[in-house]
Enzyme design. Structure first.
Site, PDB file in Angstrom:
ATOM      1  N   PRO A  72     -14.747  -6.550   4.493  1.00 37.67           N
ATOM      2  CA  PRO A  72     -15.986  -7.092   5.058  1.00 37.67           C
ATOM      3  C   PRO A  72     -17.229  -6.294   4.670  1.00 37.67           C
ATOM      4  O   PRO A  72     -18.349  -6.778   4.818  1.00 37.67           O
ATOM      5  CB  PRO A  72     -15.746  -7.007   6.572  1.00 37.67           C
ATOM      6  CG  PRO A  72     -14.774  -5.878   6.729  1.00 37.67           C
ATOM      7  CD  PRO A  72     -13.874  -5.961   5.531  1.00 37.67           C
ATOM      8  N   TYR A 119       0.838  -1.199   0.000  1.00 41.42           N
ATOM      9  CA  TYR A 119       0.000   0.000   0.000  1.00 41.42           C
ATOM     10  C   TYR A 119       0.874   1.250   0.000  1.00 41.42           C
ATOM     11  O   TYR A 119       1.473   1.611   1.000  1.00 41.42           O
ATOM     12  CB  TYR A 119      -0.944   0.020   1.212  1.00 41.42           C
ATOM     13  CG  TYR A 119      -1.765  -1.252   1.437  1.00 41.42           C
ATOM     14  CD1 TYR A 119      -2.035  -2.133   0.390  1.00 41.42           C
ATOM     15  CD2 TYR A 119      -2.274  -1.566   2.684  1.00 41.42           C
ATOM     16  CE1 TYR A 119      -2.772  -3.285   0.594  1.00 41.42           C
ATOM     17  CE2 TYR A 119      -3.020  -2.714   2.905  1.00 41.42           C
ATOM     18  CZ  TYR A 119      -3.255  -3.580   1.855  1.00 41.42           C
ATOM     19  OH  TYR A 119      -3.987  -4.723   2.067  1.00 41.42           O
ATOM     20  N   HIS A 125       1.211 -12.099   1.626  1.00 38.26           N
ATOM     21  CA  HIS A 125       0.055 -11.434   1.001  1.00 38.26           C
ATOM     22  C   HIS A 125      -0.616 -12.320  -0.052  1.00 38.26           C
ATOM     23  O   HIS A 125      -1.843 -12.379  -0.156  1.00 38.26           O
ATOM     24  CB  HIS A 125       0.545 -10.124   0.381  1.00 38.26           C
ATOM     25  CG  HIS A 125      -0.469  -9.032   0.344  1.00 38.26           C
ATOM     26  ND1 HIS A 125      -0.132  -7.714   0.320  1.00 38.26           N
ATOM     27  CD2 HIS A 125      -1.828  -9.055   0.317  1.00 38.26           C
ATOM     28  CE1 HIS A 125      -1.235  -6.967   0.275  1.00 38.26           C
ATOM     29  NE2 HIS A 125      -2.264  -7.761   0.269  1.00 38.26           N
ATOM     30  N   ARG A 171     -15.970  -3.740   0.062  1.00 34.80           N
ATOM     31  CA  ARG A 171     -15.269  -2.526  -0.422  1.00 34.80           C
ATOM     32  C   ARG A 171     -16.237  -1.330  -0.439  1.00 34.80           C
ATOM     33  O   ARG A 171     -16.205  -0.509  -1.343  1.00 34.80           O
ATOM     34  CB  ARG A 171     -14.635  -2.759  -1.796  1.00 34.80           C
ATOM     35  CG  ARG A 171     -13.590  -3.875  -1.770  1.00 34.80           C
ATOM     36  CD  ARG A 171     -12.900  -4.060  -3.101  1.00 34.80           C
ATOM     37  NE  ARG A 171     -12.020  -5.230  -3.090  1.00 34.80           N
ATOM     38  CZ  ARG A 171     -10.720  -5.215  -2.835  1.00 34.80           C
ATOM     39  NH1 ARG A 171     -10.125  -4.092  -2.570  1.00 34.80           N
ATOM     40  NH2 ARG A 171     -10.013  -6.327  -2.859  1.00 34.80           N
ATOM     41  N   GLY A 172     -17.095  -1.290   0.524  1.00 37.33           N
ATOM     42  CA  GLY A 172     -17.998  -0.145   0.678  1.00 37.33           C
ATOM     43  C   GLY A 172     -19.383  -0.391   0.093  1.00 37.33           C
ATOM     44  O   GLY A 172     -20.341   0.297   0.435  1.00 37.33           O
TER      45      GLY A 172
END
Ligand SMILES: NC(=O)c1ccc[n+]([C@@H]2O[C@H](COP(=O)([O-])OP(=O)(O)OC[C@H]3O[C@@H](n4cnc5c(N)ncnc54)[C@H](OP(=O)(O)O)[C@@H]3O)[C@@H](O)[C@H]2O)c1
Length: 332
Positions: A211, A61, A130, A214-215
């Protein structure tokens, strides 16, 4: 704040974590709209005040900018936070992401040094691989991570987006404390494939990422045009024409149920995950959402409510793929 032990090696975390990815986004630009460093740092501080000290980041990130932001936010309070970070997406010496996955021993060793430096810490609480490097045996990658535990550089080992077979092979090398996969009312592939059952059998903790879909599950995204031009979600099939408007209908049905309970759809989506004993890490870069999300730990769902919610989006519902074709190919 309720706590949960992830795995059975001693890592105790709050029942809900904080996903920090959206606070910086990837190298090409922001993932989920404009970032605001001041508000992001205030969100990390507020999280601690509310008992939520479990932060999720990754070297990818930024790259590194997210870890650096966390270092800045938790300065002088390092020991009060539990930091989970990840390695594996190859980042070269010019800080460019090559988009190859590298799980070789040397790369694991190099990655941890970079993350320790960026996080300004001498140890990482939970270190995740990852993505699986399909060209390197998992035994080599986890073997190298195990050496990091012996050296005191990391405390616990985690894996992200791995199959049951990989989990079993890894766990035979060194106890795995947690596995992170995308999991929400919109994304239950890991459950369909028996992945969660494997984790339960091996007593490994499960940390669902994205969760809130992603919005999407918050009900705030009403049209594809609500997403900025450079928003990462535009490349995800779930957010594209073929699925978007069908998914909105599901979100609306969840919202009706949430309103009946006097809570928000985001809280209902999180309470559903928490009711299963998993530790979600909803992402936000603002205090307002954080406070709402953390409140989800107080919501009790009855068996009937869980059945009703799961009948809105039954297991196996096609809501569109979680990633574009390239990223789907990187899943184990
Ligand atoms: N292991 C992996 O491969 C992987 C992949 C993806 C993510 N992750 C981790 O998982 C974390 C969470 O996933 P995510 O951020 O992708 O997805 P998410 O938690 O499902 O959703 C984040 C989005 O929801 C919005 N949001 C959060 N709470 C809200 C609320 N109460 N009401 C309305 N909107 C709300 C956020 O808005 P704002 O941004 O505007 O606050 C953001 O756009 C990440 O931060 C990252 O640490 C891991």
């Amino acid at each position: 704040m309720n706590t949960i032990e992830l795995g059975n090696q001693g890592l105790v975390v709050p029942a809900i974590g904080l996903g920090c990815m959206g606070m910086t986004g990837f190298e090409e630009g922001n993932m989920y709209g404009e970032a605001d460093e001041k508000e992001a740092i205030a969100t990390i501080h507020r999280s601690l005040e509310l008992g939520g000290n479990f932060l999720d980041t990754a070297d990818l990130y930024g790259p590194f900018k997210n870890e650096q932001l966390i270092a800045k936010a938790i300065e002088n309070k390092r020991d009060q936070y539990i930091i989970a970070t990840k390695f594996g997406w190859e980042i070269d010496d010019q800080n460019k992401v090559t988009w190859a996955i590298n799980g070789k021993r040397d790369y694991v060793k190099k990655s941890v040094e970079r993350s320790l430096k960026n996080l300004k810490t001498d140890h990482i609480d939970l270190y995740y691989m990852h993505r699986l490097d399909k060209n390197t045996p998992i035994e080599e990658t986890v073997g190298a991570m195990s050496e990091l535990v012996q050296e005191g550089k990391i405390k616990y080992i985690g894996l992200s987006e791995v199959s049951s077979e990989t989990v079993k092979r890894a766990h035979a090398v060194h106890p795995i404390t947690a596995v992170q996969s995308e999991y929400s009312l919109f994304e239950r592939t890991v459950e369909e494939r028996g992945g969660i059952k494997t984790l339960q059998e091996l007593q490994i903790g499960f940390v669902p990422y994205s969760p809130l879909g992603r919005g999407f599950l918050s009900g705030q995204i009403r049209s594809i045009d609500d997403l900025p031009e450079n928003d990462f979600r535009r490349a995800i099939p779930r957010f594209q024409e073929a699925h978007f408007y069908k998914n909105i209908e599901l979100v609306d049905a969840i919202d009706v149920m949430a309103k009946e309970k006097n809570i928000t759809s985001s809280q209902l989506a999180l309470a559903w995950i928490i009711s299963k004993g998993f530790v979600p890490i909803p992402g936000t870069k603002r205090r307002k959402y954080l406070e709402q999300n953390m409140d989800a730990v107080r919501i009790q769902l009855t068996e009937e409510e869980i059945v009703k919610l799961e009948s809105i989006i039954p297991l196996g519902t096609d809501t569109g793929a979680q990633y574009d074709e390239f990223s789907m190919g990187l899943l184990d």
